[in-house]
Scaffold this motif. Structure first.
Motif, PDB file in Angstrom:
ATOM      1  N   ASN A 239       0.753  -1.191   0.141  1.00 27.12           N
ATOM      2  CA  ASN A 239       0.019  -0.089  -0.073  1.00 27.12           C
ATOM      3  C   ASN A 239       0.969   1.212  -0.160  1.00 27.12           C
ATOM      4  O   ASN A 239       0.514   2.316   0.710  1.00 27.12           O
ATOM      5  CB  ASN A 239      -0.919  -0.199   1.188  1.00 27.12           C
ATOM      6  CG  ASN A 239      -1.921   1.065   1.125  1.00 27.12           C
ATOM      7  OD1 ASN A 239      -2.309   1.403  -0.179  1.00 27.12           O
ATOM      8  ND2 ASN A 239      -2.680   1.363   2.220  1.00 27.12           N
ATOM      9  N   GLY A 240       1.840   1.265  -0.859  1.00 27.62           N
ATOM     10  CA  GLY A 240       2.755   2.360  -1.020  1.00 27.62           C
ATOM     11  C   GLY A 240       3.962   2.676   0.172  1.00 27.62           C
ATOM     12  O   GLY A 240       4.779   3.462   0.180  1.00 27.62           O
ATOM     13  N   THR A 241       3.858   1.821   1.374  1.00 27.60           N
ATOM     14  CA  THR A 241       5.039   1.542   2.185  1.00 27.60           C
ATOM     15  C   THR A 241       6.050   0.696   1.937  1.00 27.60           C
ATOM     16  O   THR A 241       5.657  -0.662   1.673  1.00 27.60           O
ATOM     17  CB  THR A 241       4.398   1.223   3.642  1.00 27.60           C
ATOM     18  OG1 THR A 241       3.258   2.101   4.090  1.00 27.60           O
ATOM     19  CG2 THR A 241       5.452   1.264   4.557  1.00 27.60           C
ATOM     20  N   ARG A 242       7.158   1.210   1.738  1.00 30.22           N
ATOM     21  CA  ARG A 242       8.514   0.450   1.377  1.00 30.22           C
ATOM     22  C   ARG A 242       8.765  -0.570   2.745  1.00 30.22           C
ATOM     23  O   ARG A 242       8.967  -0.220   3.754  1.00 30.22           O
ATOM     24  CB  ARG A 242       9.491   1.234   1.029  1.00 30.22           C
ATOM     25  CG  ARG A 242       9.490   2.144  -0.646  1.00 30.22           C
ATOM     26  CD  ARG A 242      10.542   2.722  -0.747  1.00 30.22           C
ATOM     27  NE  ARG A 242      10.251   3.323  -2.001  1.00 30.22           N
ATOM     28  CZ  ARG A 242      10.454   2.873  -3.349  1.00 30.22           C
ATOM     29  NH1 ARG A 242      10.567   1.482  -3.319  1.00 30.22           N
ATOM     30  NH2 ARG A 242      10.011   3.565  -4.561  1.00 30.22           N
ATOM     31  N   LEU A 243       9.032  -1.854   2.584  1.00 27.52           N
ATOM     32  CA  LEU A 243       9.232  -2.861   3.424  1.00 27.52           C
ATOM     33  C   LEU A 243      10.749  -3.260   3.750  1.00 27.52           C
ATOM     34  O   LEU A 243      10.957  -3.457   4.950  1.00 27.52           O
ATOM     35  CB  LEU A 243       8.508  -3.986   3.155  1.00 27.52           C
ATOM     36  CG  LEU A 243       6.999  -3.883   3.010  1.00 27.52           C
ATOM     37  CD1 LEU A 243       6.435  -5.235   2.590  1.00 27.52           C
ATOM     38  CD2 LEU A 243       6.191  -3.081   4.120  1.00 27.52           C
TER      39      LEU A 243
END
Length: 273
Positions: free
Chosen positions: A131-135
């Motif tokens: 959801n657009g969050t880099r992990l």
């Protein structure tokens, strides 16, 4: 006998009104399936039930958060699985090219694959998103997952942070297998990368297991809380149906009593005409 003021009739009307109120109350309980259909029915019980309703809705949102967090970690784990496969292949290439049995042209061909795979590993890692969050971008920041219903950093949040993979990844990309010596150096870098990925996947796996347990606990708490709220707020259909039947009988009796109370004065009034 009093003709001007029929006290008996007034008493009968009051009794009929009371019976009708109770009958309507039981009807509302049965139709809405709520024993406490308004606060006046049970003020204390209403306050407790409202608090439980708010808690249970918060619990459901926490369960959704937990499920979303698990899905996010699944993406991180799958990405690291791909990276692990690439790292193993890089280790194979470095072992292969560490031997004098290969000519320079073959080393160049192997190095092309080596460089492409290291670039792909970096691309895969940098593009792992939820959801657009880099992990796995190696920024060192914590990703906090709200899995509880209160604002307690220790008991209601789970933190996740994996940063050391990116550092090892960058180190590995500086290597090649063009020569026997560089291949041997790359062998150690690949080993380090495999170790970092294995360690990071272990961290992710343990966090996923924790979130699984958190979700199960939330579900159990929700079930118990809903059961307690239901006992306070919901209608006991057997009891309400029996009370409604009783009040129906009383209503018929009160109606007959009212009719009878109006007969006597009416007869006397006719005599006075």
């Amino acid at each position: 006998m009093r003709v001007g003021t029929n006290v008996t009739s007034q008493l009968a009307k009051r009794m009929l009104g009371n019976v009708n109120d109770r009958h309507m109350s039981e009807t509302r309980k049965l139709s809405g399936a709520k024993r406490i259909y308004e606060a006046a029915v049970d003020p204390a019980g209403s306050a407790i039930a409202l608090k439980m309703t708010a808690q249970n809705r918060s619990n459901l949102q926490a369960q959704r958060n937990s499920n979303d967090s698990y899905s996010m970690l699944e993406i991180a784990d799958a990405t690291m699985g791909t990276m692990h496969d690439i790292a193993i292949r890089l280790k194979e290439l470095s072992i292969q090219m560490a031997s004098d049995t290969y000519a320079p042209s073959e080393r160049r061909n192997a190095d092309r694959e080596f460089q492409q795979l290291t670039s792909e590993m970096i691309r895969v890692q940098e593009n792992a998103q939820y959801n657009g969050t880099r992990l796995l971008d190696g920024t060192g920041r914590d990703l906090e997952m709200q899995v509880g219903i209160r604002n307690d950093a220790k008991n209601d949040r789970v933190r996740y942070n994996i940063s050391e993979i990116m550092t090892s990844n960058r180190h590995l990309s500086a290597h090649s297998v063009n020569t026997k010596e560089s291949a041997r150096n790359a062998m150690q870098a690949a080993d380090d990368m495999i170790e970092k990925i294995s360690h990071s996947r272990s961290k992710v796996g343990s966090t996923m297991k924790r979130i699984e347990s958190t979700t199960t606990n939330l579900q159990i708490n929700y079930e118990n809380s809903e059961s307690a709220r239901s006992k306070i707020e919901d209608t006991d259909f057997g009891e309400s149906a029996a009370k409604k039947a009783l009040e129906s009988i009383k209503m018929e009796s009160a109606t007959a009593f009212l009719a009878q109370a109006n007969v006597g004065p009416s007869a006397v009034a006719k005599l006075l005409d």
